[in-house]
Design an enzyme around this catalytic site. Sequence first.
Site, short mmCIF file in Angstrom:
data_model
loop_
_atom_site.label_atom_id
_atom_site.label_comp_id
_atom_site.label_asym_id
_atom_site.label_seq_id
_atom_site.Cartn_x
_atom_site.Cartn_y
_atom_site.Cartn_z
N GLY A 275 19.74 24.33 28.23
CA GLY A 275 18.82 25.27 27.59
C GLY A 275 18.67 26.58 28.33
N VAL B 78 -12.43 42.02 34.20
CA VAL B 78 -12.57 42.97 33.09
C VAL B 78 -14.04 43.29 32.81
CG1 VAL B 78 -12.13 43.31 30.61
CG2 VAL B 78 -10.41 42.23 32.05
N LYS C 261 12.58 43.45 25.65
CA LYS C 261 13.47 44.45 26.27
C LYS C 261 14.41 45.07 25.25
CE LYS C 261 15.89 40.44 26.59
NZ LYS C 261 15.54 39.06 26.86
N LYS D 143 17.97 45.86 30.12
CA LYS D 143 16.96 45.88 31.18
C LYS D 143 17.21 47.05 32.14
CE LYS D 143 16.26 40.91 30.76
NZ LYS D 143 16.79 39.59 31.12
N GLU E 190 21.76 30.59 25.63
CA GLU E 190 21.55 30.48 24.17
C GLU E 190 22.80 29.85 23.52
OE1 GLU E 190 18.99 32.24 22.39
OE2 GLU E 190 18.06 33.07 24.19
N GLY F 169 11.04 32.18 31.56
CA GLY F 169 10.25 30.94 31.56
C GLY F 169 8.84 31.20 31.08
N THR G 260 8.00 30.26 23.43
CA THR G 260 7.94 30.03 24.88
C THR G 260 6.88 30.92 25.53
OG1 THR G 260 10.29 29.53 24.81
CG2 THR G 260 9.35 30.00 26.97
N VAL G 261 7.00 32.23 25.34
CA VAL G 261 6.11 33.16 26.05
C VAL G 261 4.69 33.12 25.45
CG1 VAL G 261 5.79 35.53 26.85
CG2 VAL G 261 8.11 34.63 26.57
P1 NAP Z 1 10.65 32.14 20.93
O1 NAP Z 1 10.39 30.95 21.79
O2 NAP Z 1 11.81 32.12 20.02
O3 NAP Z 1 9.31 32.40 20.08
C1 NAP Z 1 9.23 33.34 19.06
C2 NAP Z 1 7.91 33.16 18.35
O4 NAP Z 1 7.74 34.21 17.40
C3 NAP Z 1 7.78 31.86 17.58
O5 NAP Z 1 6.46 31.38 17.67
C4 NAP Z 1 8.10 32.24 16.13
O6 NAP Z 1 7.40 31.45 15.18
C5 NAP Z 1 7.58 33.65 16.08
N1 NAP Z 1 8.34 34.51 15.18
C6 NAP Z 1 9.62 34.95 15.35
N2 NAP Z 1 9.97 35.75 14.32
C7 NAP Z 1 8.92 35.81 13.49
C8 NAP Z 1 8.67 36.46 12.27
N3 NAP Z 1 9.57 37.23 11.67
N4 NAP Z 1 7.45 36.31 11.70
C9 NAP Z 1 6.52 35.53 12.27
N5 NAP Z 1 6.68 34.88 13.45
C10 NAP Z 1 7.87 35.04 14.05
O7 NAP Z 1 10.79 33.47 21.83
P2 NAP Z 1 10.35 33.66 23.36
O8 NAP Z 1 11.38 33.04 24.24
O9 NAP Z 1 8.93 33.29 23.51
O10 NAP Z 1 10.55 35.25 23.52
C11 NAP Z 1 9.66 36.15 22.93
C12 NAP Z 1 9.95 37.57 23.43
O11 NAP Z 1 9.79 37.61 24.85
C13 NAP Z 1 11.38 38.07 23.17
O12 NAP Z 1 11.33 39.45 22.91
C14 NAP Z 1 12.10 37.80 24.49
O13 NAP Z 1 13.20 38.66 24.71
C15 NAP Z 1 10.99 38.09 25.47
N6 NAP Z 1 11.15 37.42 26.76
C16 NAP Z 1 11.29 36.07 26.80
C17 NAP Z 1 11.41 35.44 28.02
C18 NAP Z 1 11.54 33.94 28.11
O14 NAP Z 1 11.54 33.41 29.23
N7 NAP Z 1 11.61 33.22 27.00
C19 NAP Z 1 11.41 36.21 29.21
C20 NAP Z 1 11.23 37.59 29.13
C21 NAP Z 1 11.09 38.18 27.90
P3 NAP Z 1 7.60 29.83 15.05
O15 NAP Z 1 7.00 29.26 16.31
O16 NAP Z 1 6.86 29.43 13.84
O17 NAP Z 1 9.08 29.62 14.97
N1 HSE Z 2 18.42 35.62 28.51
C1 HSE Z 2 17.62 36.17 29.56
C2 HSE Z 2 18.18 35.72 30.92
C3 HSE Z 2 16.16 35.74 29.40
O1 HSE Z 2 19.07 34.86 30.97
O2 HSE Z 2 17.75 36.24 31.93
C4 HSE Z 2 15.18 36.65 30.05
O3 HSE Z 2 15.18 37.94 29.52
#
Ligand code: NAP
Ligand code: HSE
Length: 428
Positions: free
Chosen positions: A187, A33, A105, A205, A190, A302, A13-14
């Site tokens: 969605g 930059v 986090k 956080k 989780e 998001g 996602t990110v």
């Molecule tokens: P996500 O959608 O699950 O994406 C994770 C990505 O990392 C995927 O591309 C996955 O590969 C790759 N990956 C995971 N484990 C791996 C490993 N061991 N080796 C290689 N690649 C690996 O996660 P996300 O929602 O983007 O979140 C990423 C981070 O941002 C997390 O720390 C989360 O807490 C933080 N965050 C997320 C949000 C949000 O809105 N989603 C908001 C704030 C912070 P594949 O694509 O091949 O599966």
């Molecule tokens: N699970 C978290 C939330 C995602 O619901 O706010 C962002 O860190």
Amino acid sequence: MKPIKVGLLGLGTVGTGVVRIVEGHQEDLLNQVGAPIEIEKVLVQNKNKQRSINIAPGKLTDDPWEIIRDPEIDIIIEVMGGIEQTKEYILEALSLGKHVVTANKDLMALYGPEILARAQEKQCDVMYEASVAGGIPIIRTLLDGLSSDRITKVMGIVNGTTNYILTKMSQEGAAYADVLKEAQELGYAEADPTSDVEGLDAARKMTILATLGFRSNVSLDDVDVQGISSVSREDIAYAKRLGYEMKLLGIAERQDEYISVSVQPTMVRHTHPIASVNGVFNAVYVHGEAVGETMFYGAGAGELPTATSVVADLLAISKNLKLGVNGKNQLPTYREKKLKTDEQIASKYFLLLHVDDKAGVLARITQAFAEFEVSLESVVQQPNPTLPEAEIVIITHDASKAAMQKVLKAFQSMEVVKSVKSVYRVEG
Ligand code: NAP
Ligand code: HSE
């Protein structure tokens, strides 16, 4: 102009949002930059997965060391999640002189001090704006914008999943389990929602925010955590009837040199600005001795909101690179941590009791509060024809946590008190 080369760990996602913003905003980035920013390599788990953006196949790798040890790469962006292995990657990247942006986090709440110390030692930058409240620039606000002030309170709705659930329960009178199921189907929540609904995500956080706000190394163990899984629709209906909204609040407070940090479902007076933050939105209210009240509102998660914060960190590091000033001020803490005792932690409380409906009961209950010097703001007996007992709703004035625990213990041995249905902190 030598390009700045970036290694992206994660394309979920990110990570996808990061690629979209870096590619879509190239002209702005270049102007700010003074050099192009190029995403050189991208780490994924599954190279054959269908992606919603085009990435040259040669850039994808499933070998983290190919990125971390690439001497051409200046900055690592970690958006893969995970804790122990991810920490190893980041520490190694810093040891090799690379700067790091992370949205993680979980990692920063547990290992922030160790990671920032390595960064300081290696004169590297570590930035983590997206780790709290996604698109809201709250970390930069605490580190820079309010750096001249002394913060007394940081209070946040920092978990979108639980705010969505509580908002639905409040607006539609729905039951917790039904809304949780719906949030999972949409969605927002989780498949395993434990970390969100039991308050751990918010606690992580708040560990980060309290550390920055109070300039002391607050750890996760210092946070008193309670989630929303036991909040009933009756509690929320009572809150509304009395002029409050139920919110999962992270509250970090400082009085003199003493601090407390907690996460709990809280009844917030409807006139407080944080009471109207609904759905998946986040907000952080900050009070400083000089600035007074401030509040920051926006998307807490998001693809694009979160990536906005990640790319802002990337820009900040890139500007530092151009000026040659990376890693100058990585350690934000300098005050000794002094935690409040339960005698020092004070707030108003809401209690819902079921008691015998007979003469003298109310007097005995109020006597228990008086004995432990808890003053009452209001006591109301609500008619409830469905119950054999009387239903009593009490709101206290500010009382210490220790005194409230003594009152609750006293109720356990009072035969007239059939049950303490709910106890909530009250704000505003
Ligand atoms: P996500 O959608 O699950 O994406 C994770 C990505 O990392 C995927 O591309 C996955 O590969 C790759 N990956 C995971 N484990 C791996 C490993 N061991 N080796 C290689 N690649 C690996 O996660 P996300 O929602 O983007 O979140 C990423 C981070 O941002 C997390 O720390 C989360 O807490 C933080 N965050 C997320 C949000 C949000 O809105 N989603 C908001 C704030 C912070 P594949 O694509 O091949 O599966
Ligand atoms: N699970 C978290 C939330 C995602 O619901 O706010 C962002 O860190």
